[in-house]
Design a protein around this motif. Structure first.
Motif, PDB file in Angstrom:
ATOM      1  N   TYR A   1       5.556   8.185   0.155  1.00  0.00           N
ATOM      2  CA  TYR A   1       5.908   7.009   0.962  1.00  0.00           C
ATOM      3  C   TYR A   1       6.778   6.019   0.178  1.00  0.00           C
ATOM      4  O   TYR A   1       7.511   5.227   0.774  1.00  0.00           O
ATOM      5  CB  TYR A   1       4.640   6.294   1.451  1.00  0.00           C
ATOM      6  CG  TYR A   1       3.793   7.085   2.438  1.00  0.00           C
ATOM      7  CD1 TYR A   1       4.363   8.066   3.260  1.00  0.00           C
ATOM      8  CD2 TYR A   1       2.428   6.844   2.569  1.00  0.00           C
ATOM      9  CE1 TYR A   1       3.587   8.778   4.164  1.00  0.00           C
ATOM     10  CE2 TYR A   1       1.647   7.556   3.479  1.00  0.00           C
ATOM     11  CZ  TYR A   1       2.230   8.514   4.271  1.00  0.00           C
ATOM     12  OH  TYR A   1       1.455   9.212   5.170  1.00  0.00           O
ATOM     13  N   ALA A   2       6.685   6.076  -1.168  1.00  0.00           N
ATOM     14  CA  ALA A   2       7.497   5.174  -2.004  1.00  0.00           C
ATOM     15  C   ALA A   2       8.988   5.369  -1.747  1.00  0.00           C
ATOM     16  O   ALA A   2       9.792   4.506  -2.078  1.00  0.00           O
ATOM     17  CB  ALA A   2       7.188   5.409  -3.480  1.00  0.00           C
TER      18      ALA A   2
ATOM     19  N   VAL B   1       8.662   0.675   7.186  1.00  0.00           N
ATOM     20  CA  VAL B   1       7.265   0.265   7.022  1.00  0.00           C
ATOM     21  C   VAL B   1       6.970  -0.937   7.925  1.00  0.00           C
ATOM     22  O   VAL B   1       5.904  -1.021   8.530  1.00  0.00           O
ATOM     23  CB  VAL B   1       6.958  -0.061   5.541  1.00  0.00           C
ATOM     24  CG1 VAL B   1       5.518  -0.542   5.388  1.00  0.00           C
ATOM     25  CG2 VAL B   1       7.184   1.168   4.664  1.00  0.00           C
TER      26      VAL B   1
ATOM     27  N   ALA C   1       0.838  -1.202   0.000  1.00  0.00           N
ATOM     28  CA  ALA C   1       0.000   0.000   0.000  1.00  0.00           C
ATOM     29  C   ALA C   1       0.874   1.254   0.000  1.00  0.00           C
ATOM     30  O   ALA C   1       0.650   2.174  -0.793  1.00  0.00           O
ATOM     31  CB  ALA C   1      -0.916  -0.008   1.224  1.00  0.00           C
ATOM     32  N   MET C   2       1.871   1.273   0.888  1.00  0.00           N
ATOM     33  CA  MET C   2       2.633   2.512   1.075  1.00  0.00           C
ATOM     34  C   MET C   2       3.705   2.716   0.016  1.00  0.00           C
ATOM     35  O   MET C   2       3.979   3.840  -0.390  1.00  0.00           O
ATOM     36  CB  MET C   2       3.263   2.526   2.469  1.00  0.00           C
ATOM     37  CG  MET C   2       2.189   2.561   3.554  1.00  0.00           C
ATOM     38  SD  MET C   2       2.867   2.809   5.182  1.00  0.00           S
ATOM     39  CE  MET C   2       3.469   4.489   5.065  1.00  0.00           C
ATOM     40  N   LEU C   3       4.330   1.641  -0.411  1.00  0.00           N
ATOM     41  CA  LEU C   3       5.457   1.792  -1.335  1.00  0.00           C
ATOM     42  C   LEU C   3       5.018   1.693  -2.796  1.00  0.00           C
ATOM     43  O   LEU C   3       5.691   2.205  -3.684  1.00  0.00           O
ATOM     44  CB  LEU C   3       6.529   0.730  -1.041  1.00  0.00           C
ATOM     45  CG  LEU C   3       7.053   0.718   0.401  1.00  0.00           C
ATOM     46  CD1 LEU C   3       8.055  -0.419   0.598  1.00  0.00           C
ATOM     47  CD2 LEU C   3       7.695   2.053   0.762  1.00  0.00           C
ATOM     48  N   ARG C   4       3.888   1.025  -3.044  1.00  0.00           N
ATOM     49  CA  ARG C   4       3.447   0.824  -4.426  1.00  0.00           C
ATOM     50  C   ARG C   4       2.033   1.353  -4.702  1.00  0.00           C
ATOM     51  O   ARG C   4       1.579   1.339  -5.846  1.00  0.00           O
ATOM     52  CB  ARG C   4       3.507  -0.661  -4.785  1.00  0.00           C
ATOM     53  CG  ARG C   4       4.922  -1.214  -4.833  1.00  0.00           C
ATOM     54  CD  ARG C   4       5.720  -0.512  -5.934  1.00  0.00           C
ATOM     55  NE  ARG C   4       7.096  -0.934  -5.992  1.00  0.00           N
ATOM     56  CZ  ARG C   4       7.546  -1.916  -6.781  1.00  0.00           C
ATOM     57  NH1 ARG C   4       6.717  -2.582  -7.537  1.00  0.00           N
ATOM     58  NH2 ARG C   4       8.825  -2.213  -6.803  1.00  0.00           N
ATOM     59  N   GLY C   5       1.324   1.747  -3.663  1.00  0.00           N
ATOM     60  CA  GLY C   5      -0.043   2.224  -3.885  1.00  0.00           C
ATOM     61  C   GLY C   5      -0.968   1.119  -4.358  1.00  0.00           C
ATOM     62  O   GLY C   5      -1.891   1.372  -5.137  1.00  0.00           O
TER      63      GLY C   5
ATOM     64  N   TYR D   1       1.255   7.833  -1.355  1.00  0.00           N
ATOM     65  CA  TYR D   1       2.306   6.841  -1.577  1.00  0.00           C
ATOM     66  C   TYR D   1       3.364   7.353  -2.547  1.00  0.00           C
ATOM     67  O   TYR D   1       4.454   6.802  -2.612  1.00  0.00           O
ATOM     68  CB  TYR D   1       1.713   5.505  -2.044  1.00  0.00           C
ATOM     69  CG  TYR D   1       0.843   5.572  -3.272  1.00  0.00           C
ATOM     70  CD1 TYR D   1       1.396   5.639  -4.546  1.00  0.00           C
ATOM     71  CD2 TYR D   1      -0.543   5.568  -3.162  1.00  0.00           C
ATOM     72  CE1 TYR D   1       0.588   5.712  -5.668  1.00  0.00           C
ATOM     73  CE2 TYR D   1      -1.352   5.636  -4.277  1.00  0.00           C
ATOM     74  CZ  TYR D   1      -0.790   5.707  -5.538  1.00  0.00           C
ATOM     75  OH  TYR D   1      -1.597   5.785  -6.638  1.00  0.00           O
TER      76      TYR D   1
ATOM     77  N   HIS E   1       5.886  13.505   3.830  1.00  0.00           N
ATOM     78  CA  HIS E   1       5.116  13.868   2.630  1.00  0.00           C
ATOM     79  C   HIS E   1       4.758  15.350   2.556  1.00  0.00           C
ATOM     80  O   HIS E   1       3.676  15.724   2.113  1.00  0.00           O
ATOM     81  CB  HIS E   1       3.914  12.937   2.425  1.00  0.00           C
ATOM     82  CG  HIS E   1       2.791  12.968   3.423  1.00  0.00           C
ATOM     83  ND1 HIS E   1       2.838  12.327   4.635  1.00  0.00           N
ATOM     84  CD2 HIS E   1       1.563  13.556   3.369  1.00  0.00           C
ATOM     85  CE1 HIS E   1       1.696  12.511   5.269  1.00  0.00           C
ATOM     86  NE2 HIS E   1       0.909  13.259   4.526  1.00  0.00           N
TER      87      HIS E   1
ATOM     88  N   LYS F   1       0.843   6.553 -12.214  1.00  0.00           N
ATOM     89  CA  LYS F   1       2.023   5.967 -11.556  1.00  0.00           C
ATOM     90  C   LYS F   1       3.194   5.882 -12.528  1.00  0.00           C
ATOM     91  O   LYS F   1       4.338   6.133 -12.160  1.00  0.00           O
ATOM     92  CB  LYS F   1       1.689   4.564 -11.038  1.00  0.00           C
ATOM     93  CG  LYS F   1       0.814   4.560  -9.800  1.00  0.00           C
ATOM     94  CD  LYS F   1       0.564   3.126  -9.342  1.00  0.00           C
ATOM     95  CE  LYS F   1      -0.206   3.096  -8.038  1.00  0.00           C
ATOM     96  NZ  LYS F   1      -0.536   1.734  -7.621  1.00  0.00           N
TER      97      LYS F   1
ATOM     98  N   TYR G   1      -4.505   2.317  -5.409  1.00  0.00           N
ATOM     99  CA  TYR G   1      -5.058   3.377  -4.569  1.00  0.00           C
ATOM    100  C   TYR G   1      -4.910   4.704  -5.294  1.00  0.00           C
ATOM    101  O   TYR G   1      -3.971   4.891  -6.071  1.00  0.00           O
ATOM    102  CB  TYR G   1      -4.303   3.472  -3.236  1.00  0.00           C
ATOM    103  CG  TYR G   1      -4.631   2.356  -2.276  1.00  0.00           C
ATOM    104  CD1 TYR G   1      -5.927   2.162  -1.831  1.00  0.00           C
ATOM    105  CD2 TYR G   1      -3.634   1.524  -1.805  1.00  0.00           C
ATOM    106  CE1 TYR G   1      -6.228   1.132  -0.946  1.00  0.00           C
ATOM    107  CE2 TYR G   1      -3.925   0.501  -0.917  1.00  0.00           C
ATOM    108  CZ  TYR G   1      -5.224   0.307  -0.493  1.00  0.00           C
ATOM    109  OH  TYR G   1      -5.518  -0.697   0.370  1.00  0.00           O
TER     110      TYR G   1
END
Lengths: 146, 308
Positions: free
Chosen positions: B131-132, B139, B110-114, B128, B206, B175, B122
């Motif tokens: 967050y990526a 994480v 979720a956080m690194l790739r959405g 993200y 962020h 993305k 997402y």
């Protein structure tokens, strides 16, 4: 005609001076809180040595100034709009919350002033307590700049 | 077959090929098996620091909650943007309404790739894009900390987005253009402190998500990084926090993040209040690192139009 215009101009000037703009009044009052906080923060940050007497004096003065915060006078209904006036109309739809927050600010400052912090760490905590009132209200009731 | 028919067939083939390319190019890309297997066992104490740095509560706490009630991550905050209204979901430990049934790998995806546990995109309203840039080990720590947070029942409302933004698959294009784990600024000879600040600001913190202007596709304009922007929600601007817009000393920036007071004792306001409260929970050295990074970056002109 000239006399009439002069009279109108004079009246406008005089009334303008005697019934100052509530926006200007409240900004001036809140800036006056900032002056006292500016006495305290350098001691909280350790930039100046902690001085118990100066801390108590600044808090007493801050209390006197926050007591002047009369929400009904400073924020008459609709006193928003215009250049640099960032009051949000939600103030008047959430009036009870707005005035409760003003009372909370006064209560928190009075509490801190009644038993002034005795060292740098306690002063930092006290400023945090007072400051959360500033941010709490500005979070909801003040528009961002621009 | 006449010419028109041939052209129609050709067009159909091109369209189908285009569709296939679109389908594959926009497919959600979760982390590889190896990356997921390499996730370390998280540490909740370290994860708490990441939690405050990441500012999860700013959007996912119940709107209006104070103090430790912000740890109840019920969601519900609405972000009204030109793309439509995004609603922050429940990310509490509730197994059905929140993310209580997630693995550490789910959180990392979720956080690194959405990418959601069910393998869909997402929306980047969940930041993200920043967050990526996080260390996967952070994480894992965050996951361990979030496991200690309360279960909160109830789902937040669904997003209400405008067409074509309502087509989730299209996020794959976004993305492809915008998502990258690379640092934004190149700071030659960055000190350890500046490097830490860069990680905090560009990654978990962020900051750029609000302080950097966006292009028409909603991507951050990296050449105007942190230069300030018109607020995503319309009225007002988010300030320029490069040295071109913010003349505060590093100490003043760090104190603002700690106390909410500006150098002239105005206070923090608006959506920055929740952010500042999170930053206040970090160790002093992290706030100082953020300040050092902001001072080390290039000065830029304001990323929003001059006031009328």
């Amino acid at each position: 005609m000239k006399t009439f215009l002069l009279a109108v101009t004079t009246f406008t000037l005089v009334s303008g001076a005697s019934f100052a703009d509530p926006h200007e009044d409240r900004v001036a009052l809140m800036k006056s809180f900032g002056q006292q906080l500016g006495q305290l923060a350098p001691m909280a940050k350790g930039e100046k040595p902690f001085d118990a007497a100066a801390t108590a004096a600044a808090l007493t003065e801050l209390q006197a100034r926050t007591e002047k915060f009369d929400a009904a006078v400073l924020f008459p209904e609709g006193s928003t709009g215009g250049d640099k006036n960032r009051a949000l109309p939600v103030i008047w739809t959430a009036w009870d919350d707005f005035t409760a927050r003003a009372d909370k600010l006064k209560a928190d400052v009075a509490e801190v002033a009644a038993t002034p912090p005795a060292d740098q760490a306690a002063l930092g905590a006290a400023l945090g307590k007072i400051g959360s009132n500033c941010g709490g209200c500005h979070e909801v009731y003040r528009a961002p700049e621009g | 077959m006449n010419l028109l028919g041939k052209l129609a067939v050709a067009a159909a083939i091109v369209a189908a090929a285009g569709g296939l390319v679109f389908w594959f190019a926009t497919a959600p890309e979760p982390l590889s098996e190896q990356s997921l297997a390499a996730l370390p066992q998280g540490d909740a104490a370290r994860g708490e620091r990441i939690f405050w740095a990441g500012g999860c509560t700013s959007c996912h706490a119940r709107p209006g909650s104070q103090g430790d009630a912000v740890l109840e991550l019920s969601g519900g905050l609405e972000l009204r943007t030109p793309f439509g209204t995004f609603v922050a979901p429940n990310i509490s430990q509730h197994p059905d309404d929140g993310i209580g049934s997630w693995t550490a790998g789910d959180l990392a995806n979720a956080m690194l790739r959405g990418v959601s546990p069910r393998g869909s995109h997402y929306y980047p309203a969940f930041p993200y894009g920043s967050y990526a840039r996080m260390d996967p080990a952070d994480v894992a720590d965050l996951y361990a900390f979030m496991k200690t947070l309360p279960v909160v029942e109830g789902r937040a409302a669904a997003n209400a987005l405008k067409f074509p933004f309502s087509i989730r698959r299209g996020i794959g294009v976004w993305k492809f253009v915008h998502l990258s784990p690379d640092p934004v600024l190149e700071i030659p000879d960055a000190s350890e402190q500046v490097a830490r600040g860069q990680y905090l600001v560009e990654g978990p913190g962020h900051c750029g998500e609000c302080h950097t202007p966006r292009d028409v596709s909603g991507g951050l304009k990296k050449d105007e990084w942190l230069a300030g922007a018109v607020a995503a929600e319309g009225e007002g601007v988010v300030p320029n926090i490069t040295p071109g817009g913010l003349d505060w000393s590093a100490g003043e920036i760090a104190y603002f993040l700690e106390s909410g007071f500006t150098p002239d004792f105005d206070s923090v306001g608006g959506s920055m209040v929740a952010v500042q409260k999170n930053m206040a929970r970090l160790p002093t050295e992290d706030r100082e690192a953020v300040a050092a990074y902001l001072k080390a970056g290039p000065a830029r002109e304001n990323g929003y139009p001059a006031r009328q």
